[in-house]
Design a protein around this motif. Structure first.
Motif, PDB file in Angstrom:
ATOM      1  N   LYS A   1       0.844  -1.209   0.000  1.00 55.91           N
ATOM      2  CA  LYS A   1       0.000   0.000   0.000  1.00 55.91           C
ATOM      3  C   LYS A   1       0.873   1.251   0.000  1.00 55.91           C
ATOM      4  O   LYS A   1       0.514   2.272  -0.576  1.00 55.91           O
ATOM      5  N   LYS A   2       2.037   1.173   0.639  1.00 51.37           N
ATOM      6  CA  LYS A   2       2.906   2.350   0.714  1.00 51.37           C
ATOM      7  C   LYS A   2       3.737   2.539  -0.568  1.00 51.37           C
ATOM      8  O   LYS A   2       3.870   3.654  -1.069  1.00 51.37           O
ATOM      9  N   PHE A   3       4.293   1.441  -1.106  1.00 55.72           N
ATOM     10  CA  PHE A   3       5.276   1.592  -2.187  1.00 55.72           C
ATOM     11  C   PHE A   3       4.776   1.152  -3.565  1.00 55.72           C
ATOM     12  O   PHE A   3       5.385   1.482  -4.577  1.00 55.72           O
ATOM     13  N   PHE A   4       3.683   0.354  -3.606  1.00 58.13           N
ATOM     14  CA  PHE A   4       3.229  -0.162  -4.902  1.00 58.13           C
ATOM     15  C   PHE A   4       1.731   0.128  -5.099  1.00 58.13           C
ATOM     16  O   PHE A   4       0.913  -0.794  -5.202  1.00 58.13           O
ATOM     17  N   PRO A   5       1.357   1.410  -5.136  1.00 59.68           N
ATOM     18  CA  PRO A   5      -0.079   1.738  -5.233  1.00 59.68           C
ATOM     19  C   PRO A   5      -0.741   1.164  -6.477  1.00 59.68           C
ATOM     20  O   PRO A   5      -1.932   0.853  -6.436  1.00 59.68           O
ATOM     21  N   GLU A   6      -0.015   0.955  -7.546  1.00 56.44           N
ATOM     22  CA  GLU A   6      -0.627   0.392  -8.765  1.00 56.44           C
ATOM     23  C   GLU A   6      -0.999  -1.070  -8.602  1.00 56.44           C
ATOM     24  O   GLU A   6      -1.740  -1.626  -9.410  1.00 56.44           O
ATOM     25  N   LEU A   7      -0.432  -1.732  -7.590  1.00 56.97           N
ATOM     26  CA  LEU A   7      -0.836  -3.108  -7.284  1.00 56.97           C
ATOM     27  C   LEU A   7      -1.859  -3.113  -6.160  1.00 56.97           C
ATOM     28  O   LEU A   7      -2.902  -3.751  -6.241  1.00 56.97           O
ATOM     29  N   ALA A   8      -1.558  -2.351  -5.100  1.00 56.38           N
ATOM     30  CA  ALA A   8      -2.429  -2.332  -3.911  1.00 56.38           C
ATOM     31  C   ALA A   8      -3.815  -1.780  -4.231  1.00 56.38           C
ATOM     32  O   ALA A   8      -4.748  -1.968  -3.455  1.00 56.38           O
ATOM     33  N   VAL A   9      -3.979  -1.131  -5.380  1.00 52.73           N
ATOM     34  CA  VAL A   9      -5.296  -0.647  -5.809  1.00 52.73           C
ATOM     35  C   VAL A   9      -6.304  -1.800  -5.809  1.00 52.73           C
ATOM     36  O   VAL A   9      -7.499  -1.595  -5.604  1.00 52.73           O
ATOM     37  N   GLY A  10      -5.803  -3.029  -5.977  1.00 56.16           N
ATOM     38  CA  GLY A  10      -6.665  -4.216  -5.949  1.00 56.16           C
ATOM     39  C   GLY A  10      -7.464  -4.335  -4.662  1.00 56.16           C
ATOM     40  O   GLY A  10      -8.583  -4.855  -4.657  1.00 56.16           O
TER      41      GLY A  10
ATOM     42  N   THR B   1     -12.926   1.377 -14.282  1.00 59.96           N
ATOM     43  CA  THR B   1     -12.170   2.398 -15.030  1.00 59.96           C
ATOM     44  C   THR B   1     -10.992   2.965 -14.241  1.00 59.96           C
ATOM     45  O   THR B   1     -10.120   3.606 -14.810  1.00 59.96           O
ATOM     46  N   TYR B   2     -10.990   2.768 -12.899  1.00 56.90           N
ATOM     47  CA  TYR B   2      -9.868   3.321 -12.126  1.00 56.90           C
ATOM     48  C   TYR B   2      -8.624   2.450 -12.233  1.00 56.90           C
ATOM     49  O   TYR B   2      -7.564   2.807 -11.745  1.00 56.90           O
ATOM     50  N   ILE B   3      -8.762   1.300 -12.885  1.00 61.62           N
ATOM     51  CA  ILE B   3      -7.591   0.427 -13.064  1.00 61.62           C
ATOM     52  C   ILE B   3      -7.021   0.664 -14.448  1.00 61.62           C
ATOM     53  O   ILE B   3      -7.767   0.758 -15.417  1.00 61.62           O
TER      54      ILE B   3
END
Ligand code: AAT
Length: 291
Positions: free
Chosen positions: A119-128, A261-263
């Motif tokens: 959540k802190k360093f990989f927001p493009e993954l944690a968006v899941g 759409t946010y992904i």
């Protein structure tokens, strides 16, 4: 000699190592289960490392996450209940989110530190994790599956680390039996299954265990440059019930409505990659056939 001990003694790939230049260490701590490290690399963006093993990099994570999620989900007509084992970075959740038929996404990750770090360093993954269908369970997947109701899931995705630390039990027969029990008739399993160059025996063991437990067992593979030897495989299984033809996606990704759409857009998986993933080199085809 000191360097040799550090670089060439990983039991998963003795005698070889892959290097990435570290620009900056961003996080390093020991959780209850493993050492968690995040660094900024010179050429692959940020990198997540657990117990010295690369789990993902920003540059190539999509190849693995898209394949491990869509190979099973596109092989089943209208998946509703899905379980992810491991996958605390959230990348597989992000991919499952694209499927609008899905109603519940359970995830069982043993290590809360992996989730917090993602959540802190990989927001493009944690968006899941932002998908309201996601239900997070922190704990050992062995225990979780033992308690899971029989016949609950249409698909289970085992996105676990290599079988050296907390994931050791996840390659043993009793675990596969609980996975089979938790699936609906005709339900599908997709399991991370290492490199055909480095781990032929591990793959053979996994396939023969699965053949004792499941009706249909197939091997697929793909390219991920920062995994050892640059490839990673998947064992796909289905339970007794309606036939599943893994090699020809019955629920093609191209038909998804793209409601989330946010992904960001997908970058790797498509129906051609799906079909191609099951083509095996002769040495592996022979091994798999003889089991
Ligand atoms: N999404 C790509 C990254 C992974 S992460 C694997 C996750 O499995 C880790 O977060 C780890 O904490 C979790 N895990 C390990 N053992 C268990 C367990 N017993 N129960 C639940 N979760 C577990 C996979 C990378 C593959 C690397 C290939 N070389």
């Amino acid at each position: 000699k000191k360097g040799e001990a550090v670089y060439f003694n990983n039991p998963m790939w003795p005698g070889e190592a892959h290097s990435l230049k570290v620009e900056k260490v961003l996080f390093k701590d020991k959780s209850d289960y493993q050492e968690v490290l995040v660094f900024e690399s010179a050429t692959y963006g940020k990198v997540l490392v657990l117990d010295g093993i690369v789990q993902l990099t920003e540059k190539d994570e999509f190849a693995y996450q898209e394949m491990i999620a869509h190979l099973p989900l596109c092989s089943t007509p209208s998946p509703k209940n899905v379980l992810v084992v491991g996958g605390g970075d959230g990348g597989v959740l992000r991919e499952i989110s694209r499927h609008s038929s899905v109603e519940v996404i359970d995830i069982c990750e043993i290590d809360k530190m992996v989730i917090d770090v993602s959540k802190k360093f990989f927001p493009e993954l944690a968006v899941g994790f932002e998908d309201p269908r996601v239900q997070l369970h922190i704990g050992d997947a062995v225990e979780f599956l033992r308690k899971s109701p029989a016949g609950k899931y249409d698909a289970i995705i085992v996105d676990s680390s290599d079988p050296v630390g907390p994931a050791l039990a996840l390659v043993e027969k009793p675990f596969f039996e609980t996975l089979a029990r938790a699936l609906k008739p005709g339900g599908v399993l997709c399991n991370m299954a290492e490199s055909m160059w480095l781990h032929t025996h591990l793959i053979e063991d996994m396939i023969s265990i699965c053949r004792q437990t499941f009706k249909n067992v197939q091997y697929a593979w793909s390219s991920v440059p920062t995994y050892p030897s640059g490839v990673i495989g998947f064992v796909l299984c289905s339970t007794e019930g309606p036939d599943v033809d893994f090699k020809n996606p019955i629920n093609p990704i191209e038909k998804l409505d793209g409601a989330m759409t946010y992904i960001r857009e997908m970058k790797f998986y498509n129906s051609d990659m799906h079909r191609a993933a099951f083509a095996l080199p002769t040495f592996l085809r022979r091994e798999v056939a003889s089991l």
